[in-house]
Design an enzyme around this catalytic site. Structure first.
Site: not given
Length: 438
Positions: A82, A161, A168, A183, A187
């Site tokens: 990520h 999320d 947010r 978050s 995932k």
């Protein structure tokens, strides 16, 4: 247990129990806790923070708010990566097929771009016919058959999320380290990852502007992964200038193709090999990061990574002829070079301003759901530390409208600073967490 009591407890700086966190997340996901109470909870977390244990519990509650994949019938170890977002970051387009071709299946769910940061899904949609929306069953079957998947996030994975992030985004609570960490990691857990390589960007073109903040975010995510029994490495990498040369969707696909064919910009190739090396190490295909690096280099130079990318595109309905002949990808009508205004050395090539120039052209979006133009973008010809002579091209701008071109040029004029004295190039990677791994 009442939502308001949980909000008040966090407002006052007290530590929430796992049961309280799970109650709040489940209630909000089911619609039993309204948006205004969830917004109050997020603001309390923003100001009061969360302990590592609270953040791990929040991550787990969000991950298990929907379906959690188990891919161990396909691969004994599931590895994911990520990036926290940047300008010119098309790393997944190279790393996913590269690692898969080296013998480690990779199924990655990615997102779309927002503001100055690009999104992997937007880039892939530059390829005619490419399907980014796959069912979980299609995802599993392609991972088993091809060994590589690149698609959008499934709606039934970590739905909490998605609901929290929407709030947010409109309540000023995005830049919270526990909320960002939960978050991202929720995932990854929901997608079945056993091992995760985190590419945490720092600098002008990243959400984390300082090394201190990037280090804090990286450490929190590594701690969450460790607490949940995952192997996690965070690579803190530079985003004070764009990664590679291309910024813009089809242009970035072309650059990824060039890299998979053993060409492409040196800094981008280096970054892809670094991330791939850690993935191969965490996934057990290499006994050390150095061995993972050698395997990644061999896989790239052999052409196996390119062949895996072709197979991935074909499996998801993309027109393979377009990637075999990249000039057939979307092309802009107007192509203009922007010359250097003076002799000297590049001191700044600010990623944020380059990213906003791409948004001005139509390559990015300022709000979710906004359409983008896959053909437009910018090629960046010089990096920090490079010498330049007046009149030499600094940028090549690909545009489809004169007024958008003018706006992009204004952004790019603020992106560059040139001075007479030489300066060193920027570092590629600042550090890794945990330190000394491999």
């Amino acid at each position: 247990m009442r939502a308001v009591e949980i909000i008040e407890k966090k407002r006052d700086g007290d530590e929430l129990s796992p049961e309280e966190i799970r109650f709040f997340v489940e209630g909000f996901t089911r619609g039993e806790i309204p948006d205004y109470q969830a917004a109050a909870f997020l603001m309390a977390v923003y100001f009061r923070g969360m302990t590592p244990r609270e953040t791990a519990d929040l991550t787990l509650a969000m991950a298990y708010s929907g379906r959690v994949l188990d891919l161990h019938d396909i691969a004994p170890v599931v590895v994911d990566k990520h990036s926290t977002g940047g300008v010119g970051d098309k790393v997944s387009l190279v790393v996913v097929p590269l690692v898969a071709a080296a013998g480690l299946p990779v199924g990655k769910m990615s997102g779309r771009g927002l503001s100055f940061t690009g999104g992997t899904i937007d880039k892939l949609e530059s390829i005619r016919g490419f399907r980014v929306e796959l069912t979980v069953e299609e995802f599993r079957e392609q991972l088993r058959r091809v060994g590589a998947v690149l698609c959008g996030q499934s709606a039934d994975l970590a739905p909490a999320d998605g609901k929290f992030y929407a709030l947010r985004d409109v309540t000023g609570t995005v830049p919270s380290i526990p909320l960002i960490a939960a978050s991202i990691m929720s995932k990854k857990i929901a997608a079945g990852a056993d091992a995760i390589v985190l590419d945490v960007k720092v600098g002008n073109g990243a959400f984390m502007k300082t090394l201190e903040d990037a280090r804090a975010l990286a450490q929190r995510m590594v701690d969450i992964g460790s607490a949940l029994g995952r192997r996690v490495v965070a690579v803190i990498s530079d985003m004070n200038q764009p990664l590679g040369e291309a910024v813009g969707n089809a242009l970035e696909v072309k650059e990824a193709i060039a890299t998979l064919r053993s060409d492409g910009p040196r800094d981008f190739r280096e970054h892809c090999l670094t991330i791939a090396a850690y993935m191969l190490y965490l996934g057990g295909r290499a006994g050390s990061v150095a061995e993972g690096r050698r395997l990644a280099e061999e896989t790239l130079s052999s052409g196996a990574a390119w062949e895996k990318f072709r197979a991935l595109v074909a499996a998801q309905g993309g027109e393979v002829e377009q990637i075999e002949e990249p000039e057939r990808l979307p092309r802009a009508r107007l192509i203009r070079e922007i010359p250097a205004p003076a002799d000297g050395y590049i001191v700044e090539m600010r990623a944020y301003e380059v990213g906003m120039a791409a948004v001005a052209l139509g390559a990015g979006r300022t709000k979710k759901g906004e359409p983008i133009d896959p053909a437009v973008g910018i090629l960046v010809h010089r990096k920090v530390g490079d010498p330049v002579r007046r009149g030499e091209p600094l940028f090549t701008v690909h545009a489809n409208a004169e007024e958008r071109l003018a706006e992009a040029q204004a952004w790019l004029s603020r992106a560059v600073r040139i001075q007479e004295a030489p300066v060193p190039p920027l570092p590629h990677v600042y550090e890794t967490i945990p330190a000394g791994i491999g």
